[in-house]
Design a protein around this motif. Structure first.
Motif, mmCIF file in Angstrom:
data_model
loop_
_atom_site.group_PDB
_atom_site.id
_atom_site.type_symbol
_atom_site.label_atom_id
_atom_site.label_comp_id
_atom_site.label_asym_id
_atom_site.label_seq_id
_atom_site.Cartn_x
_atom_site.Cartn_y
_atom_site.Cartn_z
ATOM 1 N N TRP A 110 0.818 -1.221 0.000
ATOM 2 C CA TRP A 110 0.000 0.000 0.000
ATOM 3 C C TRP A 110 0.850 1.269 0.000
ATOM 4 C CZ3 TRP A 110 0.397 -3.545 3.958
ATOM 5 C CH2 TRP A 110 1.076 -3.114 5.107
ATOM 6 N N ARG A 111 2.151 1.099 0.035
ATOM 7 C CA ARG A 111 3.038 2.260 -0.010
ATOM 8 C C ARG A 111 3.678 2.381 -1.387
ATOM 9 N NH1 ARG A 111 6.672 4.200 4.708
ATOM 10 N NH2 ARG A 111 5.235 4.281 6.457
ATOM 11 N N THR A 112 3.902 3.596 -1.825
ATOM 12 C CA THR A 112 4.578 3.825 -3.108
ATOM 13 C C THR A 112 6.058 3.448 -2.980
ATOM 14 O OG1 THR A 112 5.192 6.064 -2.496
ATOM 15 C CG2 THR A 112 3.092 5.804 -3.683
ATOM 16 N N VAL A 113 6.747 3.473 -4.114
ATOM 17 C CA VAL A 113 8.190 3.218 -4.134
ATOM 18 C C VAL A 113 8.896 4.163 -3.160
ATOM 19 C CG1 VAL A 113 10.259 3.536 -5.591
ATOM 20 C CG2 VAL A 113 8.285 2.237 -6.456
ATOM 21 N N ASP A 114 8.593 5.454 -3.301
ATOM 22 C CA ASP A 114 9.228 6.460 -2.440
ATOM 23 C C ASP A 114 8.945 6.177 -0.962
ATOM 24 O OD1 ASP A 114 10.430 9.381 -2.393
ATOM 25 O OD2 ASP A 114 8.755 9.332 -0.978
ATOM 26 N N SER A 115 7.699 5.863 -0.697
ATOM 27 C CA SER A 115 7.279 5.652 0.686
ATOM 28 C C SER A 115 7.874 4.364 1.277
ATOM 29 C CB SER A 115 5.748 5.636 0.697
ATOM 30 O OG SER A 115 5.273 5.360 1.963
ATOM 31 N N ASN A 116 8.012 3.332 0.440
ATOM 32 C CA ASN A 116 8.700 2.113 0.892
ATOM 33 C C ASN A 116 10.172 2.397 1.189
ATOM 34 O OD1 ASN A 116 7.436 -0.737 0.978
ATOM 35 N ND2 ASN A 116 6.424 0.205 -0.786
ATOM 36 N N ALA A 117 10.779 3.212 0.317
ATOM 37 C CA ALA A 117 12.217 3.481 0.461
ATOM 38 C C ALA A 117 12.524 4.256 1.735
ATOM 39 C CB ALA A 117 12.738 4.236 -0.763
ATOM 40 N N ARG A 118 11.525 5.005 2.245
ATOM 41 C CA ARG A 118 11.808 5.807 3.442
ATOM 42 C C ARG A 118 11.412 5.118 4.747
ATOM 43 N NH1 ARG A 118 10.696 11.223 2.824
ATOM 44 N NH2 ARG A 118 10.896 10.973 0.601
ATOM 45 N N LEU A 119 10.909 3.888 4.619
ATOM 46 C CA LEU A 119 10.380 3.188 5.796
ATOM 47 C C LEU A 119 11.381 3.097 6.958
ATOM 48 C CD1 LEU A 119 7.843 1.541 6.699
ATOM 49 C CD2 LEU A 119 9.128 -0.482 6.034
ATOM 50 N N LEU A 120 12.583 2.646 6.653
ATOM 51 C CA LEU A 120 13.559 2.431 7.737
ATOM 52 C C LEU A 120 14.014 3.759 8.335
ATOM 53 C CD1 LEU A 120 15.629 -0.463 6.136
ATOM 54 C CD2 LEU A 120 13.778 -0.619 7.805
ATOM 55 N N LEU A 121 14.036 4.800 7.501
ATOM 56 C CA LEU A 121 14.435 6.123 8.009
ATOM 57 C C LEU A 121 13.379 6.659 8.968
ATOM 58 C CD1 LEU A 121 15.869 7.786 4.783
ATOM 59 C CD2 LEU A 121 17.045 6.444 6.534
ATOM 60 N N GLU A 122 12.117 6.346 8.674
ATOM 61 C CA GLU A 122 11.038 6.759 9.580
ATOM 62 C C GLU A 122 11.198 6.040 10.917
ATOM 63 O OE1 GLU A 122 7.411 5.894 7.485
ATOM 64 O OE2 GLU A 122 7.813 7.431 5.972
ATOM 65 N N ALA A 136 16.055 10.088 -2.113
ATOM 66 C CA ALA A 136 16.316 10.463 -3.513
ATOM 67 C C ALA A 136 17.652 9.879 -3.964
ATOM 68 C CB ALA A 136 16.316 11.984 -3.657
ATOM 69 N N GLU A 137 18.641 9.980 -3.110
ATOM 70 C CA GLU A 137 19.967 9.461 -3.434
ATOM 71 C C GLU A 137 19.938 7.933 -3.618
ATOM 72 O OE1 GLU A 137 23.885 10.472 -1.088
ATOM 73 O OE2 GLU A 137 23.088 8.578 -0.330
ATOM 74 N N ALA A 138 19.254 7.249 -2.710
ATOM 75 C CA ALA A 138 19.206 5.776 -2.763
ATOM 76 C C ALA A 138 18.452 5.293 -4.003
ATOM 77 C CB ALA A 138 18.572 5.223 -1.492
ATOM 78 N N LEU A 139 17.336 5.963 -4.331
ATOM 79 C CA LEU A 139 16.561 5.553 -5.512
ATOM 80 C C LEU A 139 17.359 5.803 -6.792
ATOM 81 C CD1 LEU A 139 12.937 6.683 -4.561
ATOM 82 C CD2 LEU A 139 13.844 4.346 -4.627
ATOM 83 N N GLU A 140 18.090 6.904 -6.796
ATOM 84 C CA GLU A 140 18.965 7.212 -7.932
ATOM 85 C C GLU A 140 20.032 6.116 -8.084
ATOM 86 O OE1 GLU A 140 18.943 10.202 -9.870
ATOM 87 O OE2 GLU A 140 20.508 9.202 -11.064
ATOM 88 N N MET A 141 20.604 5.742 -6.949
ATOM 89 C CA MET A 141 21.685 4.758 -6.948
ATOM 90 C C MET A 141 21.262 3.419 -7.544
ATOM 91 S SD MET A 141 23.952 4.157 -3.569
ATOM 92 C CE MET A 141 24.815 5.625 -3.126
ATOM 93 N N VAL A 142 20.019 3.003 -7.251
ATOM 94 C CA VAL A 142 19.568 1.690 -7.742
ATOM 95 C C VAL A 142 18.828 1.798 -9.073
ATOM 96 C CG1 VAL A 142 19.380 0.795 -5.380
ATOM 97 C CG2 VAL A 142 17.342 1.720 -6.523
ATOM 98 N N GLY A 143 18.764 3.010 -9.641
ATOM 99 C CA GLY A 143 18.115 3.171 -10.942
ATOM 100 C C GLY A 143 16.608 3.229 -10.879
ATOM 101 N N LEU A 144 16.047 3.677 -9.745
ATOM 102 C CA LEU A 144 14.583 3.778 -9.646
ATOM 103 C C LEU A 144 14.096 5.223 -9.631
ATOM 104 C CD1 LEU A 144 13.411 0.969 -7.159
ATOM 105 C CD2 LEU A 144 13.084 1.086 -9.628
ATOM 106 N N ALA A 145 14.991 6.171 -9.902
ATOM 107 C CA ALA A 145 14.545 7.573 -9.987
ATOM 108 C C ALA A 145 13.522 7.656 -11.115
ATOM 109 C CB ALA A 145 15.737 8.482 -10.255
#
Ligand SMILES: Nc1ncnc2c1ncn2[C@@H]1O[C@H](COP(=O)(O)OP(=O)(O)O)[C@@H](O)[C@H]1O
Ligand SMILES: [Mg+2]
Length: 273
Positions: A110-122, A136-145
């Motif tokens: 139920w979470r978007t890509v962005d929202s999943n990526a920030r889960l652990l930071l939350e 933003a940096e992590a998504l860029e790094m793995v090619g999901l920007a």
């Protein structure tokens, strides 16, 4: 000329002191992980691991390789601090930030890509502005920007694994622990992900412990391949992989790569008998 492998003598592994090439993430590094006499007997009596010694240097890429059930995940979980060894211990030099990636990407649908990526930071209570930058940096790094607003169900298997990597990388780990992260991917995607992981590792400089039962994957990725024997698990032998980084696709068909893979394959077959 030093040997490209080190054999264990039963009382324990020594860290590699072969000089690494300049630019190698582990060049001149100190010890980061020290496993000393760690064993594991599960409460039901299963002896999963007999005493293991292993030292991993800062910035090093080490793979744990062995047949299913030989205690790879148990050793990784002990290193991760997720379970306690029955005897012995693990010390991690410095209060290193750790991140884990498992075979199952465990994304929240139920979470978007962005929202999943920030889960652990939350969960770590990282401030909002810092979270935005890191995600933003992590998504860029793995090619999901560009895929920030997509949902997991709209992603391929490879992209889901990229997202799982991004979620962990957003923690900016110093220690990256991976348990068969690419096992569910098809062969081509798997090779692409191996190359991507090496690129990210070289950019980020974390120490990697990577569990796999695929020997080519282990050889392609690692400074050292730790071959484990079936239950009760122990370290059978540690192979030093001499190829310089960055490693390219041509390495996979290099005669020396194939020779070393064959040697490891023979070792695996021997221990499995
Ligand atoms: N929580 C547990 N309780 C009891 N036995 C376990 C548990 N976890 C793993 N085992 C057993 O310990 C052995 C090693 O397991 P594991 O570390 O998962 O091996 P691998 O990752 O190499 O496949 C296996 O025989 C497995 O069945
Ligand atoms: Mg496992």
């Amino acid at each position: 000329m030093h040997s490209t492998e080190e054999r264990l003598n039963g009382t324990g592994a020594t860290g590699p002191d072969a000089g690494r090439a300049p630019g190698d993430p582990a060049s001149g590094a100190v010890d980061r992980i020290e496993v000393a006499g760690a064993s594991k007997v599960y409460p039901n009596g299963t002896v999963a691991l007999t005493p293991v010694d292993l030292t991993v240097r800062d910035g090093e890429f080490v793979s744990l390789l062995g047949p299913s059930g030989c205690g790879k995940s148990t050793l990784l979980r002990i290193i991760a601090g997720l379970i306690d060894p029955s005897e012995g211990g693990v010390s991690i030099n410095g209060d290193a930030q750790r991140a884990f990636v498992f075979q199952d990407p465990t994304l929240l649908p139920w979470r978007t890509v962005d929202s999943n990526a920030r889960l652990l930071l939350e969960l770590e209570n990282i401030p909002r502005a810092e979270r935005d930058a890191r995600v933003a940096e992590a998504l860029e790094m793995v090619g999901l920007a560009g895929f920030e607003k997509s949902y997991p169900r709209g992603l391929s298997g490879g992209m889901r694994m990229r997202l799982s990597l991004a979620r962990a990388l957003a923690l900016r780990p110093e220690l990256f622990l991976m348990d068969e992260p690419f096992s569910a991917l098809d062969e081509i995607t798997r090779e692409v992900m191996q190359a991507e992981l090496l690129r990210i590792w070289q950019e980020s400089g974390f120490t990697s412990v990577f569990v796999t039962h695929n020997l080519y994957e282990a050889v392609f990725l690692s400074h050292r391949v730790v071959v484990m024997s079936p239950r009760p698990g122990r370290i059978e032998r540690i192979f030093e992989i001499p190829f310089a980084y960055p490693r390219t696709e041509e390495l996979r068909s290099d005669p020396e790569f194939m020779r070393l893979s064959q040697e490891i394959s023979d070792c695996l077959r021997e221990v499995s008998q």
